[in-house]
Design a protein around this motif. Structure first.
Motif, PDB file in Angstrom:
ATOM      1  N   UNK A   3    -102.690 -29.285 -90.375  1.00  0.00           N
ATOM      2  CA  UNK A   3    -102.871 -30.572 -91.046  1.00  0.00           C
ATOM      3  C   UNK A   3    -101.535 -31.321 -91.037  1.00  0.00           C
ATOM      4  N   UNK A   4    -101.568 -32.582 -90.594  1.00  0.00           N
ATOM      5  CA  UNK A   4    -100.360 -33.400 -90.538  1.00  0.00           C
ATOM      6  C   UNK A   4    -100.394 -34.428 -91.660  1.00  0.00           C
ATOM      7  N   UNK A   5     -99.305 -34.488 -92.423  1.00  0.00           N
ATOM      8  CA  UNK A   5     -99.198 -35.443 -93.523  1.00  0.00           C
ATOM      9  C   UNK A   5     -98.638 -36.757 -92.983  1.00  0.00           C
ATOM     10  N   UNK A   6     -99.515 -37.722 -92.733  1.00  0.00           N
ATOM     11  CA  UNK A   6     -99.134 -39.021 -92.189  1.00  0.00           C
ATOM     12  C   UNK A   6     -98.362 -39.829 -93.234  1.00  0.00           C
ATOM     13  N   UNK A   7     -98.487 -39.461 -94.505  1.00  0.00           N
ATOM     14  CA  UNK A   7     -97.784 -40.153 -95.583  1.00  0.00           C
ATOM     15  C   UNK A   7     -96.276 -40.133 -95.349  1.00  0.00           C
ATOM     16  N   UNK A   8     -95.779 -39.064 -94.754  1.00  0.00           N
ATOM     17  CA  UNK A   8     -94.345 -38.939 -94.474  1.00  0.00           C
ATOM     18  C   UNK A   8     -93.903 -40.071 -93.543  1.00  0.00           C
ATOM     19  N   UNK A   9     -94.688 -40.327 -92.513  1.00  0.00           N
ATOM     20  CA  UNK A   9     -94.358 -41.398 -91.581  1.00  0.00           C
ATOM     21  C   UNK A   9     -94.512 -42.766 -92.233  1.00  0.00           C
ATOM     22  N   UNK A  10     -95.542 -42.933 -93.063  1.00  0.00           N
ATOM     23  CA  UNK A  10     -95.724 -44.211 -93.768  1.00  0.00           C
ATOM     24  C   UNK A  10     -94.501 -44.488 -94.635  1.00  0.00           C
ATOM     25  N   UNK A  11     -94.012 -43.483 -95.338  1.00  0.00           N
ATOM     26  CA  UNK A  11     -92.830 -43.653 -96.190  1.00  0.00           C
ATOM     27  C   UNK A  11     -91.595 -43.956 -95.334  1.00  0.00           C
ATOM     28  N   UNK A  12     -91.438 -43.255 -94.212  1.00  0.00           N
ATOM     29  CA  UNK A  12     -90.283 -43.472 -93.330  1.00  0.00           C
ATOM     30  C   UNK A  12     -90.309 -44.863 -92.701  1.00  0.00           C
ATOM     31  N   UNK A  13     -91.507 -45.390 -92.475  1.00  0.00           N
ATOM     32  CA  UNK A  13     -91.668 -46.717 -91.878  1.00  0.00           C
ATOM     33  C   UNK A  13     -92.216 -47.694 -92.920  1.00  0.00           C
ATOM     34  N   UNK A  14     -91.676 -47.595 -94.133  1.00  0.00           N
ATOM     35  CA  UNK A  14     -92.180 -48.387 -95.262  1.00  0.00           C
ATOM     36  C   UNK A  14     -92.140 -49.883 -95.006  1.00  0.00           C
ATOM     37  N   UNK A  15     -91.150 -50.353 -94.229  1.00  0.00           N
ATOM     38  CA  UNK A  15     -91.063 -51.784 -93.965  1.00  0.00           C
ATOM     39  C   UNK A  15     -92.200 -52.268 -93.079  1.00  0.00           C
ATOM     40  N   UNK A  16     -92.941 -51.343 -92.462  1.00  0.00           N
ATOM     41  CA  UNK A  16     -94.063 -51.686 -91.587  1.00  0.00           C
ATOM     42  C   UNK A  16     -95.423 -51.364 -92.201  1.00  0.00           C
ATOM     43  N   UNK A  17     -95.440 -50.929 -93.471  1.00  0.00           N
ATOM     44  CA  UNK A  17     -96.688 -50.527 -94.113  1.00  0.00           C
ATOM     45  C   UNK A  17     -96.754 -51.024 -95.550  1.00  0.00           C
ATOM     46  N   UNK A  18     -97.968 -51.112 -96.050  1.00  0.00           N
ATOM     47  CA  UNK A  18     -98.209 -51.345 -97.479  1.00  0.00           C
ATOM     48  C   UNK A  18     -99.626 -50.871 -97.793  1.00  0.00           C
ATOM     49  N   UNK A  19     -99.761 -50.218 -98.949  1.00  0.00           N
ATOM     50  CA  UNK A  19    -101.066 -49.752 -99.403  1.00  0.00           C
ATOM     51  C   UNK A  19    -101.590 -50.769-100.409  1.00  0.00           C
ATOM     52  N   UNK A  20    -102.856 -51.158-100.232  1.00  0.00           N
ATOM     53  CA  UNK A  20    -103.508 -52.104-101.135  1.00  0.00           C
ATOM     54  C   UNK A  20    -104.660 -51.414-101.843  1.00  0.00           C
ATOM     55  N   UNK A  21    -104.873 -51.805-103.089  1.00  0.00           N
ATOM     56  CA  UNK A  21    -105.945 -51.272-103.921  1.00  0.00           C
ATOM     57  C   UNK A  21    -106.770 -52.451-104.412  1.00  0.00           C
ATOM     58  N   UNK A  22    -108.074 -52.357-104.236  1.00  0.00           N
ATOM     59  CA  UNK A  22    -108.978 -53.424-104.655  1.00  0.00           C
ATOM     60  C   UNK A  22    -110.101 -52.775-105.457  1.00  0.00           C
ATOM     61  N   UNK A  23    -110.381 -53.322-106.631  1.00  0.00           N
ATOM     62  CA  UNK A  23    -111.475 -52.771-107.428  1.00  0.00           C
ATOM     63  C   UNK A  23    -112.243 -53.887-108.122  1.00  0.00           C
ATOM     64  N   UNK A  24    -113.529 -53.621-108.323  1.00  0.00           N
ATOM     65  CA  UNK A  24    -114.346 -54.550-109.100  1.00  0.00           C
ATOM     66  C   UNK A  24    -114.730 -53.948-110.448  1.00  0.00           C
ATOM     67  N   UNK A  25    -114.073 -52.840-110.822  1.00  0.00           N
ATOM     68  CA  UNK A  25    -114.330 -52.227-112.124  1.00  0.00           C
ATOM     69  C   UNK A  25    -113.529 -53.005-113.168  1.00  0.00           C
TER      70      UNK A  25
END
Length: 188
Positions: free
Chosen positions: A99-121
């Motif tokens: 199992x590869x943790x892609x989160x490590x790469x997302x953190x290393x390339x933080x300037x190229x990523x962003x996580x968004x959260x959308x809810x209707x609750x």
């Protein structure tokens, strides 16, 4: 002799500039392959009760839209009027033995990523606690607060190359979605 020395110095300075300005993003010969993301996992831990842990998990065997639909689950309900610390992970679990943790790469390339959260609750709010090198929100580390009991949808989107800074919305961020998954969410 002075002319030769000036020409040699100018050529050396040009060579230094080419070496120092080398950027993988600008070099079409360097390929950064898109990773396969098969699993999204958000773990929410109640700040006032460490035993109150809710995990939202989605597993998509083929890691893309298409023939195999993702399996989405929530292991419990969030408590009303509570605050949760959240950590999201993105994994390539196509090979259970590796199992590869892609989160490590997302953190290393933080300037190229962003996580968004959308809810209707109603009453559920999400705050991003981490930032990239430019001070813009990243969204791997969050705080989720709940209001009254209710239910609805909760969507997590990992956006690649969003506009930064942006207005905090998917529409305003631009870029491309690496993965998007929607969970049913219950607050009780």
């Amino acid at each position: 002799m002075k002319k030769v020395l000036r020409t040699t110095t100018a050529l050396m300075m040009t060579a230094v500039l080419f070496v120092s300005c080398d950027n993988d993003d600008d070099n079409p010969d360097i390929i950064n392959p898109e990773e396969l993301i098969t699993t999204v996992e958000l773990t929410l831990t109640n700040d006032n009760d460490a035993t109150d842990i809710v995990v939202l998990e989605a597993f998509d065997e083929d890691g893309e839209e298409g023939p195999i639909a993702p399996v989405v689950r929530q292991n419990g309900a969030l408590t009303a009027n509570a605050t949760y610390s959240g950590m999201v992970r993105f994994l390539d679990s196509s090979d259970p033995a590796d199992v590869e943790d892609i989160t490590i790469e997302v953190r290393a390339e933080a300037d190229e990523h962003e996580v968004f959260y959308v809810t209707d609750v109603a009453g559920v709010a999400i705050a991003k606690n981490d930032v990239d090198g430019g001070g813009n929100p990243l969204g791997l580390d969050t705080t989720v607060t709940t209001g009254a009991a209710g239910s609805g949808n909760f969507t997590i989107v990992l956006r690649h190359e969003p506009t930064k800074p942006n207005d905090g919305t998917l529409t305003g961020a631009g870029g491309e979605s690496d993965i998007e998954v929607t969970f049913p969410l219950t607050v009780q």
